[in-house]
Design a protein around this motif. Sequence first.
Motif, PDB file in Angstrom:
ATOM      1  N   GLN B  25       0.970  -1.313  -0.143  1.00 63.51           N
ATOM      2  CA  GLN B  25       0.083   0.004   0.075  1.00 63.51           C
ATOM      3  C   GLN B  25       0.663   1.102  -0.071  1.00 63.51           C
ATOM      4  O   GLN B  25       0.593   2.361  -0.557  1.00 63.51           O
ATOM      5  CB  GLN B  25      -0.836  -0.121   1.292  1.00 63.51           C
ATOM      6  N   GLU B  27       3.477   4.329   1.593  1.00 67.81           N
ATOM      7  CA  GLU B  27       3.104   5.581   2.711  1.00 67.81           C
ATOM      8  C   GLU B  27       2.763   6.637   2.121  1.00 67.81           C
ATOM      9  O   GLU B  27       3.655   7.198   1.033  1.00 67.81           O
ATOM     10  CB  GLU B  27       4.352   5.541   3.397  1.00 67.81           C
ATOM     11  N   ALA B  28       1.649   7.380   2.693  1.00 64.54           N
ATOM     12  CA  ALA B  28       1.297   8.808   2.158  1.00 64.54           C
ATOM     13  C   ALA B  28       2.597   9.751   2.423  1.00 64.54           C
ATOM     14  O   ALA B  28       2.939   9.840   3.527  1.00 64.54           O
ATOM     15  CB  ALA B  28       0.151   9.226   2.464  1.00 64.54           C
ATOM     16  N   ARG B  30       4.269  13.865   1.476  1.00 60.81           N
ATOM     17  CA  ARG B  30       4.525  15.091   0.620  1.00 60.81           C
ATOM     18  C   ARG B  30       5.815  15.243   0.546  1.00 60.81           C
ATOM     19  O   ARG B  30       6.674  15.285   1.520  1.00 60.81           O
ATOM     20  CB  ARG B  30       3.703  16.222   1.476  1.00 60.81           C
ATOM     21  N   ASP B 109       1.923  15.539  -3.550  1.00 61.67           N
ATOM     22  CA  ASP B 109       1.409  14.606  -2.563  1.00 61.67           C
ATOM     23  C   ASP B 109       1.531  13.125  -3.301  1.00 61.67           C
ATOM     24  O   ASP B 109       1.352  13.110  -4.707  1.00 61.67           O
ATOM     25  CB  ASP B 109       0.203  14.935  -2.227  1.00 61.67           C
ATOM     26  N   THR B 111       2.385   8.439  -3.002  1.00 61.04           N
ATOM     27  CA  THR B 111       2.664   7.338  -2.270  1.00 61.04           C
ATOM     28  C   THR B 111       4.151   6.935  -2.370  1.00 61.04           C
ATOM     29  O   THR B 111       4.349   6.666  -3.454  1.00 61.04           O
ATOM     30  CB  THR B 111       1.774   6.158  -2.533  1.00 61.04           C
ATOM     31  N   ALA B 124       0.388  11.552  -6.724  1.00 60.79           N
ATOM     32  CA  ALA B 124      -0.988  11.688  -7.163  1.00 60.79           C
ATOM     33  C   ALA B 124      -1.552  13.395  -7.466  1.00 60.79           C
ATOM     34  O   ALA B 124      -2.299  13.350  -8.243  1.00 60.79           O
ATOM     35  CB  ALA B 124      -1.496  11.312  -5.625  1.00 60.79           C
TER      36      ALA B 124
END
Lengths: 190, 153
Positions: B25, B27-28, B30, B109, B111, B124
């Motif tokens: 998945q 990691e989000a 910035r 931003d 992932t 994204a």
Amino acid sequence: MIRAAWIIATTLALAPAAQATEDFSAGSKAEGWGLTGEQPARFSTRVTDAVCALTGDCPADCGAGLRQMVLLRESDGVMVLALKNIQPIFTGATVDLAPWCGQTVTVDGLMVGDPEQTRGARLMQVQTVSAAGSAMPERTNRWLEQWRAANGGQEGEWFRNDPRIRERIERDGYLGLGRETDEAFIRENQ
Amino acid sequence: MRRIPLVPLAFLFFAALVPGARAAQGEAVRITGEVIDTWCYFSGVMGGPEAVVGSAHHTCAMWCAAGGIPVGVLADDGAVYMVMKWQGAPEIADGTALLDTQSHRITVDGTLHVRDGINYLMVAEVLADEGIVNRSHEDYGVVPPFAIPELSQ
């Protein structure tokens, strides 16, 4: 789905933390380019695209040259990012690797990068690809032919003739700071 | 014959899978940094890394992006994030979507997936584009010199 699950499971289970100290030079016939940290490397690998290996989103054609490609090394599961093909004309390896999507092949080329700068990672210039069991390596030189086919058979240096690049240089200049900056820079340096 | 208890086995199987599922998945994140040509930056083919960023290398960075070489974002701490998606799309290796941001300082931003020492960034959204702020041509000229034909005639 099965390919995605296999790739994710393999890369997660087998991948060690760093690549910097590994030596895969045995049997390599790669041409030296005098690059930073250059080391010949020849190994058996499964070919896939990076987004597939990382997320499980796996088109059957690996994006047909439009996705960045990775190599899942058979011996240790390390995922190697293919940065470059053999052509010395600013070209990557996606067009050359996509036809091998999902297959296990032998690649030969150069691992590059200063481990201190890359924090232990190594990146690969893939020079040849051999099908499993084949003694006939194919050079990774498809990119220019494909570009010419898509650009009306245009001859000459592709990077000077690519209409997308010409348009941006016309608009922003070679330095990207506007035509006036270019003109002043050229005047000072001619 | 002794029967193997299935419940503990099933637990171990899923416990082994869960970390993998998390890793997949990502990691989000910035990220703020300069969009760079990763081949010239890491391979040293045209000199040291300071010379192959910014305005000095802008034209060559466009060549490499259009040629399908992975584009990176060089963050202020020196970390390089290899861009694998741009504005959510993975079909970026013809470079077209990335040409207008070459050498620009951007904030995105996305992932992050870290695998075998490499930062793979799925962008994204581009939150800010400051344009080219690294005027490296003032120190290094143009790299390579033949990028400006008028200077190699």
